[in-house]
Design an enzyme around this catalytic site. Structure first.
Site, PDB file in Angstrom:
ATOM      1  N   TYR A 232       0.823  -1.210   0.000  1.00 22.55           N
ATOM      2  CA  TYR A 232       0.000   0.000   0.000  1.00 22.55           C
ATOM      3  C   TYR A 232       0.862   1.266   0.000  1.00 22.55           C
ATOM      4  O   TYR A 232       0.382   2.354  -0.333  1.00 22.55           O
ATOM      5  CB  TYR A 232      -0.943   0.030   1.196  1.00 22.55           C
ATOM      6  CG  TYR A 232      -2.075  -0.984   1.131  1.00 22.55           C
ATOM      7  CD1 TYR A 232      -2.192  -1.862   0.059  1.00 22.55           C
ATOM      8  CD2 TYR A 232      -3.032  -1.065   2.129  1.00 22.55           C
ATOM      9  CE1 TYR A 232      -3.209  -2.792  -0.002  1.00 22.55           C
ATOM     10  CE2 TYR A 232      -4.062  -1.994   2.076  1.00 22.55           C
ATOM     11  CZ  TYR A 232      -4.140  -2.857   0.996  1.00 22.55           C
ATOM     12  OH  TYR A 232      -5.156  -3.780   0.942  1.00 22.55           O
TER      13      TYR A 232
ATOM     14  N   LYS B 162       3.241 -15.352   2.209  1.00 22.20           N
ATOM     15  CA  LYS B 162       3.140 -16.059   0.925  1.00 22.20           C
ATOM     16  C   LYS B 162       4.578 -16.362   0.508  1.00 22.20           C
ATOM     17  O   LYS B 162       5.037 -15.984  -0.578  1.00 22.20           O
ATOM     18  CB  LYS B 162       2.397 -15.163  -0.088  1.00 22.20           C
ATOM     19  CG  LYS B 162       2.026 -15.838  -1.382  1.00 22.20           C
ATOM     20  CD  LYS B 162       0.894 -16.823  -1.251  1.00 22.20           C
ATOM     21  CE  LYS B 162       0.665 -17.539  -2.589  1.00 22.20           C
ATOM     22  NZ  LYS B 162      -0.215 -18.707  -2.470  1.00 22.20           N
TER      23      LYS B 162
ATOM     24  N   ASP C  26      -3.303 -17.994   1.467  1.00 22.26           N
ATOM     25  CA  ASP C  26      -4.461 -18.634   0.828  1.00 22.26           C
ATOM     26  C   ASP C  26      -5.056 -19.691   1.757  1.00 22.26           C
ATOM     27  O   ASP C  26      -6.274 -19.812   1.914  1.00 22.26           O
ATOM     28  CB  ASP C  26      -4.103 -19.227  -0.545  1.00 22.26           C
ATOM     29  CG  ASP C  26      -2.763 -19.924  -0.568  1.00 22.26           C
ATOM     30  OD1 ASP C  26      -1.959 -19.736   0.374  1.00 22.26           O
ATOM     31  OD2 ASP C  26      -2.497 -20.686  -1.515  1.00 22.26           O
TER      32      ASP C  26
ATOM     33  N   ASP D  65      -5.578  -6.631   5.591  1.00 21.39           N
ATOM     34  CA  ASP D  65      -6.776  -5.906   5.168  1.00 21.39           C
ATOM     35  C   ASP D  65      -7.861  -6.913   4.777  1.00 21.39           C
ATOM     36  O   ASP D  65      -9.018  -6.834   5.216  1.00 21.39           O
ATOM     37  CB  ASP D  65      -6.384  -5.032   3.955  1.00 21.39           C
ATOM     38  CG  ASP D  65      -7.447  -4.017   3.604  1.00 21.39           C
ATOM     39  OD1 ASP D  65      -8.438  -3.909   4.335  1.00 21.39           O
ATOM     40  OD2 ASP D  65      -7.273  -3.329   2.574  1.00 21.39           O
TER      41      ASP D  65
ATOM     42  N   ASP E 110     -11.302  -8.436   7.187  1.00 20.92           N
ATOM     43  CA  ASP E 110     -12.699  -8.275   6.762  1.00 20.92           C
ATOM     44  C   ASP E 110     -13.403  -9.630   6.727  1.00 20.92           C
ATOM     45  O   ASP E 110     -14.588  -9.738   7.059  1.00 20.92           O
ATOM     46  CB  ASP E 110     -12.780  -7.615   5.378  1.00 20.92           C
ATOM     47  CG  ASP E 110     -12.896  -6.102   5.497  1.00 20.92           C
ATOM     48  OD1 ASP E 110     -12.489  -5.568   6.550  1.00 20.92           O
ATOM     49  OD2 ASP E 110     -13.394  -5.458   4.563  1.00 20.92           O
TER      50      ASP E 110
END
Ligand code: NAD
Length: 359
Positions: free
Chosen positions: A141, A192, A224, A248, A252
């Site tokens: 980001y 990852k 994942d 992020d 959620d």
């Protein structure tokens, strides 16, 4: 001690829920003889309308002079067409970055009274109590270079940079280990590392920290798989730590396990414990102005503020108990409403929590 608190209602339902959160804080202060000096700031769309920029110097200065910040939410369709750097959400990224609020704590706790509101089966989520620690000021980001350009073949391409420096990983790692220490002492680091070099380094640094926190059990999981495990068996986790983008998304996902995003508070802390407290949700333009938003995430953010920045743990417990009792009474805003409960508005829910604090 007089605490300096900056209130930033923001946009959309931000103004509606922040007002209820302030009423709860005022009541807690009154009950406990606490003192607060409030200041008020603009951020996001409200700031753009007033000052032309999403974060004005005045708000930045107020934030730096505060012990804690309580934010509603920012954003909305009115500002969606502005240049990227002028969008409301940039104000949020800028204030987090300016204050070095690198550690984002997102608890996902299911109040047993709301088990019906979760889209998952009762036995999968009942008793859920996990904490996601998300790195907030680094990663893709913020990484440079970034942009949209025309490549050599004359085609447009968009690009971003996923970058983590060792010290950034180390400080979020320490923050997460410290949180795990106060809980069930299990920390799962999400990366990852099978594909992204930046997260190979992430895994190395987390592993090297583990020897300093030998009472905490550290495990690693690919993102994942973590997404899958969060909906398959979320109770296997205690604390999860991960980078900005993965955090992020996963937080959620975890939010929905609890029934509504309207129930989830968050804290963003610097290395000294100064923090910005805000609901996980956004400004919800689809329901703004209707008086139906759930103020409990904002109210529970006040509890987190009491616990982490004001060091008033008893106040935090008081607020969380009051919320639980209000749910026991069957009061529900629309987002968490199920048959047989009593539907209430934003301000009715806020008032019920304020009343309950006295009991
Ligand atoms: P959102 O979280 O605002 O809304 C998602 C859905 O959840 C909507 O249907 C909304 O009605 C519902 N919802 C959210 N909060 C609720 C509450 N307290 N009570 C009841 N229902 C609630 O996400 P979005 O729609 O993707 O984004 C809307 C705007 O908010 C965008 O401009 C986005 O950039 C911004 N945003 C801001 C923040 C922030 O300020 N921290 C976070 C996320 C999104």
């Amino acid at each position: 001690m007089t605490y300096k608190i900056l209130l930033i209602p923001g946009d959309g339902i931000g103004t509606e829920i922040a007002a209820e959160a302030q009423k709860v804080l005022d009541r807690v202060l009154k009950l406990n003889g606490g003192q607060v000096e409030y200041s008020y700031g603009l951020l996001g769309g409200a700031s753009i309308d007033e000052t032309g920029v999403p974060l004005h110097e005045e708000t930045r200065a107020l934030a730096h002079g505060s012990d804690a910040i309580l934010l509603g939410a920012v954003g909305g369709p009115k500002w969606d067409k502005l240049d990227h750097n002028l969008k409301p959400e940039q104000g949020l990224l800028q204030i987090r970055s300016s204050l070095e609020l690198f550690s984002n704590l997102r608890p996902a706790m299911l109040f047993p009274q709301l088990a019906q509101a979760s889209s998952l089966k009762n036995d999968v989520v009942s008793g859920l109590d996990i904490l996601i620690v998300r790195e907030l000021t680094g990663g893709i980001y913020f990484g440079h270079p970034r942009g949209i350009r025309i490549n050599d073949a004359g085609e447009r391409e968009g690009f971003n940079t996923y970058i983590y420096r060792e010290h950034e990983i180390e400080r979020i790692g320490r923050s997460a280990f410290a949180m795990a220490r106060k809980r069930d002492k299990r920390l799962c680091s999400i990366d990852k590392a099978n594909v992204l070099e930046a997260t190979v380094l992430w895994r190395e640094v987390m592993t090297s920290l583990a020897s300093e926190y030998s009472d905490v059990e550290l495990t690693h999981m690919y993102v994942d798989n973590a997404a899958m495990q969060l909906v398959r068996d979320p109770k296997q986790f205690d604390v999860l730590v991960t980078g900005n983008m993965f955090g992020d998304i996963l937080s959620d996902c975890a939010a929905m396990l609890t029934g509504s995003i309207g129930m989830l508070p968050s804290a963003s802390l610097d290395k000294n414990g100064r923090g910005m407290y805000e609901p996980v949700h956004g400004s919800a333009p689809d329901i703004a102005g209707q008086g139906i938003a759930n103020p409990l995430a904002a109210i529970l953010s006040v509890a987190m503020m009491s616990r982490y920045s004001l060091n008033e743990v008893a106040w935090a417990d008081q607020i969380e108990r009051a919320v639980s009792k209000v749910l026991d009474q069957g009061l529900r805003t629309e987002d968490i409403y199920t048959d047989g409960m009593t539907k209430v508005s934003t301000s009715e829910m806020g008032a019920a929590v304020v009343d309950m604090l006295d009991h």
